[in-house]
Design a protein around this motif. Structure first.
Motif: not given
Lengths: 97, 488
Positions: A47-53, A60-61, B375-376, A45, A55-56, A58
């Motif tokens: 890390v520099s790409k910073g693609e993280v999860y 946030l309203p 997280a990744q 992976m 949790s929702v 949509f």
């Protein structure tokens, strides 16, 4: 990676104090767990790409900022071990000279 | 008629037809609790008088709710206004919440009766309910064994007929694994399907509340009530909630389901494996199209989970410092010492272990290598699910790698963490997952199978589970607590 875990430092950060017995037990267990989670190093992976999860999926309203009744202070403080005049009471932080 | 062995759906019908009163149901369940609790210890608090008073007022109502008179047990990390909510921790032993969780309000609006608060691993951290600060809960199928965790009390109570249904919370399998250990149906809904308002936070990006029930129909019934938007929790989706009980009965035309490669199942209990393959064959006979699938990043899911969950926990649990939440250590000379003494005395060993692990993973110099990497990895796991659900409707796995284990069998934390190997992925990805019982081991212990589907596909899960339930015919009434007592 074979990390050195400074248990005293981590305890200080977490506001925890361990007994001698707890240190004897938790110290080696922490190393074992950390070595076990080091398995993630096998994953390639960037890390520099910073693609993280997120949790929702949509956005946030937002709602109108209307004032509504909230929890009365007496009820909100009911579980506090020590209170005084509608406030929580804790040991002094500053000394008055 | 033995009211304590009936499903919630059946009880609901009887109340609706005025064949029984809510009071009769509650009295029968309270009697059952009185008879069995010395063996089981499923409850931290039993609400005898309050439950009876609620039942009386329900009986007086002309228009009764959808859950009228159904006794529901609630895990003791879900807030109940005016009723002690301890999280099975010394830290909150005397904590009485000033408001109820949205799920509790929703149940009570439909005239369900909260019959008690159930035991758990402290703050939801564990897979056996051995980490409760008060006492362990026993598995009603074999009292020498754990009921699973962390919602062990919720599972044992329903399995033993002490409640018709219960609520648990699931951060890495805490509804599904105990449901599987106790022969129940347990659902972890899609993240954002059910409000978390009033659920004491463990790991906020993973936590979901879900029901534990004896049948699939009961599970659909409860899920429908607790799901849906909540002005108190902005992370809840505003997507309309389907009528799961109606949906469940609709046809499921040639479902496509993925199963795990044999090598992934290496090391799991042979009887769990046999039951898994047997259930796959049953499904195939019903016309399901099965395909083997590879999930390369799954072997990293547990490591990923055991970095993300403790990291979030270390932050969430920082609020317990002796200032606001009931417990404060009696001895201290300054503020810092008050924090230290309160937290060191108030938290149990597993909670300390996870706070320390999370603090370490988030600390300066280690954040990139641990938390960020996890997280990744989580993102990679999600992408694998996305890809899989383009090809199949369901993914089927065993729920737990083994049936219920003995007390004290897993003293090594890593061995205990491995109990969650099949369940954590659904929490990491945020997808719904349900466990249902599909057989018994030779020792008479229940074995579950897990059905996962894509986001908000609870209706499809209920359809498949309902179909499977009819084929498998798991008999919960095989449980005989009196007989099991001889094992102790």
């Amino acid at each position: 990676m074979n990390p050195k875990i400074d248990l005293d430092h981590v305890c200080a950060l977490a506001n925890l104090r361990l007994t001698k017995n707890e240190k004897k037990l938790l110290g080696p267990q922490m190393i074992k767990i950390v070595n076990w989670v080091n398995k993630l190093e096998e994953l390639e992976m960037d890390v520099s790409k910073g693609e993280v999860y997120s949790s929702v999926s949509f956005s946030l309203p937002f709602r109108e900022d209307n004032i509504k009744p909230s929890l009365p202070a007496r009820e909100a403080l009911a579980n506090s071990p020590e209170k005084s005049e509608g406030l929580v009471k804790v040991p002094k932080v500053f000394e008055v000279k | 008629m033995n009211l304590t062995s009936l499903s919630a759906t059946k009880l609901r019908t009887l109340v609706k037809k005025k064949e029984i009163k809510a009071q009769e149901i509650i009295l029968a369940y309270l009697k059952r609790i009185k008879e069995q609790e010395k063996d089981l210890s499923a409850f931290i608090t039993v609400l005898g008088e309050k439950a009876l008073a609620s039942a009386k007022s329900i009986d007086r109502k002309r228009d009764k709710g959808k859950l009228a008179g159904i006794p529901v047990a609630v895990k003791d990390n879900i807030l109940t206004k005016g009723i002690r909510t301890t999280c099975a921790s010394k830290m909150l032993e005397k904590y009485v919440p000033p408001y109820s969780a949205t799920v509790v309000n929703k149940l009570e609006e439909e005239d369900a009766v909260v019959i008690g608060k159930t035991n758990l691993d402290e703050f939801g951290m564990g897979s056996s309910t051995e980490n409760s600060a008060f006492f362990p809960t026993r598995n009603p199928w074999d009292l020498r064994r754990v009921p699973g965790g962390s919602s062990g009390g919720s599972a044992a109570a329903v399995a033993a007929g002490e409640a018709a249904a219960s609520l648990g919370s699931d951060t890495g399998g805490s509804v599904r694994q105990p449901a599987a250990f106790c022969g129940l149906v347990g659902l972890k809904p899609t993240y954002s399907r059910v409000s978390r308002y009033g659920l004491v936070a463990f790991a906020s990006s993973l936590d979901q509340i879900g029901p534990l029930t004896r049948t699939v129909a009961d599970n659909a019934l409860l899920t429908q009530i607790i799901a849906g938007s909540d002005p108190q929790d902005s992370t809840v989706s505003s997507q309309p909630v389907p009528d799961y009980r109606k949906e469940m009965r609709r046809e499921l035309p040639s479902p496509k389901a993925a199963y795990l490669k044999d090598k992934v199942l290496d090391g799991i209990d042979p009887e769990v494996k046999d039951n898994y393959y047997r259930t796959l064959s049953v499904l195939e006979e019903t016309g399901a199209e099965l395909r083997e699938m590879d999930f390369p990043s799954w072997e990293y899911a547990l490591a990923c989970y055991y970095l993300i969950a403790p990291s979030e926990a270390s932050s969430n649990l920082s609020r317990y410092d002796g200032v606001r939440y009931s417990f404060r250590h009696p001895r201290y000379s300054n503020l810092k010492e008050m924090y230290l003494n309160t937290r060191s005395e108030g938290f149990g060993r597993e909670v300390k272990r996870r706070i320390l692990l999370g603090t370490f993973a988030l600390s300066s110099g280690y954040y990139d290598d641990y938390y960020l990497k996890a997280a990744q990895a989580r993102k990679l796991i999600c992408q694998e699910f996305e890809k899989a659900f383009k090809k199949v409707d369901f993914i089927l796995t065993p729920t737990a790698p083994e049936p219920a284990f003995l007390f004290g069998e897993k003293e090594d934390p890593v061995a205990m963490y491995l109990s969650d190997i099949f369940t954590v992925t659904a929490n990491l990805a945020g997808i719904p997952a349900l466990t249902m019982p599909v057989g018994l081991s030779q020792k008479g212990l229940p074995i579950g199978i897990q059905i996962m589907a894509s986001f908000f596909q609870e209706s499809c899960i209920f359809k498949l589970a309902f179909l499977l339930e009819k084929k498998v015919k798991f008999d919960n009434n095989k449980l005989n607590l009196r007989k099991r007592r001889s094992h102790v």
